[in-house]
Design an enzyme around this catalytic site. Structure first.
Site, PDB file in Angstrom:
ATOM      1  N   ARG A 107       0.885  -1.176   0.000  1.00 30.74           N
ATOM      2  CA  ARG A 107       0.000   0.000   0.000  1.00 30.74           C
ATOM      3  C   ARG A 107       0.912   1.212   0.000  1.00 30.74           C
ATOM      4  O   ARG A 107       1.676   1.418   0.959  1.00 30.74           O
ATOM      5  CB  ARG A 107      -0.905  -0.010   1.224  1.00 30.74           C
ATOM      6  CG  ARG A 107      -1.619   1.297   1.438  1.00 30.74           C
ATOM      7  CD  ARG A 107      -2.743   1.203   2.429  1.00 30.74           C
ATOM      8  NE  ARG A 107      -3.877   0.499   1.849  1.00 30.74           N
ATOM      9  CZ  ARG A 107      -5.100   0.468   2.371  1.00 30.74           C
ATOM     10  NH1 ARG A 107      -5.359   1.112   3.500  1.00 30.74           N
ATOM     11  NH2 ARG A 107      -6.074  -0.186   1.775  1.00 30.74           N
ATOM     12  N   HIS A 134      -7.165   0.637  -6.535  1.00 30.35           N
ATOM     13  CA  HIS A 134      -7.373  -0.255  -5.390  1.00 30.35           C
ATOM     14  C   HIS A 134      -8.002  -1.551  -5.923  1.00 30.35           C
ATOM     15  O   HIS A 134      -9.168  -1.853  -5.664  1.00 30.35           O
ATOM     16  CB  HIS A 134      -8.282   0.424  -4.360  1.00 30.35           C
ATOM     17  CG  HIS A 134      -8.239  -0.182  -2.990  1.00 30.35           C
ATOM     18  ND1 HIS A 134      -7.422  -1.257  -2.670  1.00 30.35           N
ATOM     19  CD2 HIS A 134      -8.916   0.137  -1.843  1.00 30.35           C
ATOM     20  CE1 HIS A 134      -7.606  -1.562  -1.391  1.00 30.35           C
ATOM     21  NE2 HIS A 134      -8.500  -0.744  -0.878  1.00 30.35           N
ATOM     22  N   GLN A 137      -9.845  -4.224  -3.680  1.00 33.42           N
ATOM     23  CA  GLN A 137     -11.156  -3.750  -3.234  1.00 33.42           C
ATOM     24  C   GLN A 137     -12.212  -4.041  -4.301  1.00 33.42           C
ATOM     25  O   GLN A 137     -13.290  -4.568  -3.999  1.00 33.42           O
ATOM     26  CB  GLN A 137     -11.093  -2.238  -2.957  1.00 33.42           C
ATOM     27  CG  GLN A 137     -12.413  -1.655  -2.497  1.00 33.42           C
ATOM     28  CD  GLN A 137     -12.816  -2.163  -1.134  1.00 33.42           C
ATOM     29  OE1 GLN A 137     -12.056  -2.097  -0.190  1.00 33.42           O
ATOM     30  NE2 GLN A 137     -14.024  -2.697  -1.009  1.00 33.42           N
ATOM     31  N   ASP A 229     -17.459   6.428  -1.428  1.00 38.15           N
ATOM     32  CA  ASP A 229     -16.210   6.348  -0.658  1.00 38.15           C
ATOM     33  C   ASP A 229     -15.986   7.725  -0.044  1.00 38.15           C
ATOM     34  O   ASP A 229     -16.639   8.705  -0.404  1.00 38.15           O
ATOM     35  CB  ASP A 229     -15.052   5.945  -1.602  1.00 38.15           C
ATOM     36  CG  ASP A 229     -13.711   5.800  -0.872  1.00 38.15           C
ATOM     37  OD1 ASP A 229     -13.715   5.637   0.369  1.00 38.15           O
ATOM     38  OD2 ASP A 229     -12.666   5.859  -1.543  1.00 38.15           O
ATOM     39  N   CYS A 269     -16.367   0.977   0.565  1.00 40.78           N
ATOM     40  CA  CYS A 269     -15.147   0.212   0.850  1.00 40.78           C
ATOM     41  C   CYS A 269     -14.726   0.320   2.308  1.00 40.78           C
ATOM     42  O   CYS A 269     -14.000  -0.529   2.808  1.00 40.78           O
ATOM     43  CB  CYS A 269     -14.023   0.693  -0.059  1.00 40.78           C
ATOM     44  SG  CYS A 269     -13.640   2.443   0.164  1.00 40.78           S
ATOM     45  N   ARG A 297     -13.291  -9.047   1.151  1.00 42.09           N
ATOM     46  CA  ARG A 297     -11.876  -8.759   0.880  1.00 42.09           C
ATOM     47  C   ARG A 297     -11.051 -10.019   1.112  1.00 42.09           C
ATOM     48  O   ARG A 297     -10.153 -10.357   0.333  1.00 42.09           O
ATOM     49  CB  ARG A 297     -11.365  -7.626   1.804  1.00 42.09           C
ATOM     50  CG  ARG A 297     -11.990  -6.254   1.570  1.00 42.09           C
ATOM     51  CD  ARG A 297     -11.591  -5.679   0.231  1.00 42.09           C
ATOM     52  NE  ARG A 297     -10.149  -5.584   0.074  1.00 42.09           N
ATOM     53  CZ  ARG A 297      -9.379  -4.599   0.561  1.00 42.09           C
ATOM     54  NH1 ARG A 297      -9.920  -3.587   1.218  1.00 42.09           N
ATOM     55  NH2 ARG A 297      -8.066  -4.599   0.358  1.00 42.09           N
TER      56      ARG A 297
END
Ligand code: CP
Ligand code: NVA
Length: 309
Positions: A107, A134, A137, A229, A269, A297
């Site tokens: 990340r 991402h 996700q 988000d 998310c 996930r």
């Protein structure tokens, strides 16, 4: 998904539609096995290094649990504690870690850094969020819609809010699976034109549809799923006040979701900000699937890890 063996997962436009759908279906299978207490040790002896330049709850813990369930091991590496945090090069780090690990999950602040790491490492690199993508996700998001709606093709998903990393991966994922994705953002916060162009090209082959509007009602009309988000992503904290202003009218609330299908799914998310991008009534209401989505996930990433490793 055999074709992914030894490959990186940096962005979903590098995968084929069949690979994306294959990962989702493998996620379904691994989830079912897990629900029966069956954890095939597909990755016995494999080690995943997980480098974090930013905070994480879901990504860190689901990747670590996933590796353990598959019989492997995962190592949390805070970039600030590594020499890379005080200037050692990505080049040297990539070559050194390739000698210790079987794969890296990272990340990072900059996608370009992850690209360089992947180019230099001789082991697969998985993107656990960058400034522009991402992908893990989005795979979990597809898995969640697939579970609840039975299929992806032809379903409409509305993304309302910031045209950010999460939006980018979702747009490409939706295009790959023949979904209709309608994005509503304020002007100035649109998804990247490159991503939109890529997604339109992919959708042209799958029968999907990709559109942008500045009108949330238009995007949400007739949607099977409504997604949002945070308005202020990690690293953008200084823009918080300006963003709160710019995103006025983009909260996913009861008035907005009235335009979606009656049995619409709300997705996020996480982490979420009740009263900003979504009202408490929607995110904590009967159409919210956020915790199933967060759990997925784990299952989607186990599919990624099992395929790549
Ligand atoms: N959705 C997501 O990536 O959550 P974390 O930041 O907690 O990993
Ligand atoms: N867009 C958010 C997602 C967090 C999982 C961020 O980048 O901070």
């Amino acid at each position: 998904v055999e074709s992914l063996k030894g490959k990186d997962l940096l962005a979903l436009d590098q995968l084929s539609g069949d690979e994306v759908k294959g990962l989702v279906e493998l996620g379904v299978v691994l989830k079912k096995l897990g629900s029966e207490g069956r954890y095939p040790k597909l990755l016995a002896g494999k080690i995943l290094g997980m480098i974090f330049e930013k905070h994480s709850t879901r990504t860190r813990i689901s990747f670590e649990s996933g590796m353990i369930q598959l019989g492997g091991h995962a190592m949390y590496l805070n970039s600030r504690d590594m020499q890379i945090g005080r200037g050692e090069s990505v080049y040297d780090t990539a070559h050194v870690l390739s000698g210790y690990l079987d794969a890296i999950m990272i990340r990072a602040n900059k996608h370009t850094m992850v690209q360089e790491l992947a180019d230099e490492a001789s082991i697969p690199v998985i993107n656990g969020l960058t400034d522009i993508y991402h992908p893990c996700q989005a795979l979990a998001d597809l898995l969640t819609v697939r579970e609840v709606k039975g299929a992806l093709e032809g379903r409409k998903i509305a993304y309302v809010g910031d045209g950010n990393n999460v939006a980018h991966s979702l747009i490409i994922a939706a295009a790959h699976t023949g979904m209709e994705i309608a994005v509503a953002t304020p002007e100035g916060y649109e998804p990247s034109p490159d991503v939109m162009e890529t997604a339109v090209a992919i959708a042209g082959k799958t029968g999907g549809q990709v559109s942008w509007t500045s009108d949330p009602v238009k995007a949400v009309s007739g949607a099977d799923a409504v997604y949002t988000d945070t308005w202020t992503s990690m690293g953008q904290e200084e823009e918080t006040a300006a963003r709160l202003q710019a995103f006025k009218g983009f909260m996913v609330d009861d008035a907005l979701v009235k335009h979606a299908k009656e049995d619409y799914m709300f997705l996020h998310c996480l982490p979420a900000h009740r009263g900003e991008e979504v009202s408490a009534s929607v995110i904590d209401g009967p159409n919210s699937y956020i915790f199933q989505q967060a759990e997925n996930r784990l299952h989607a990433q186990k599919a990624v890890l099992a395929s790549i490793l």
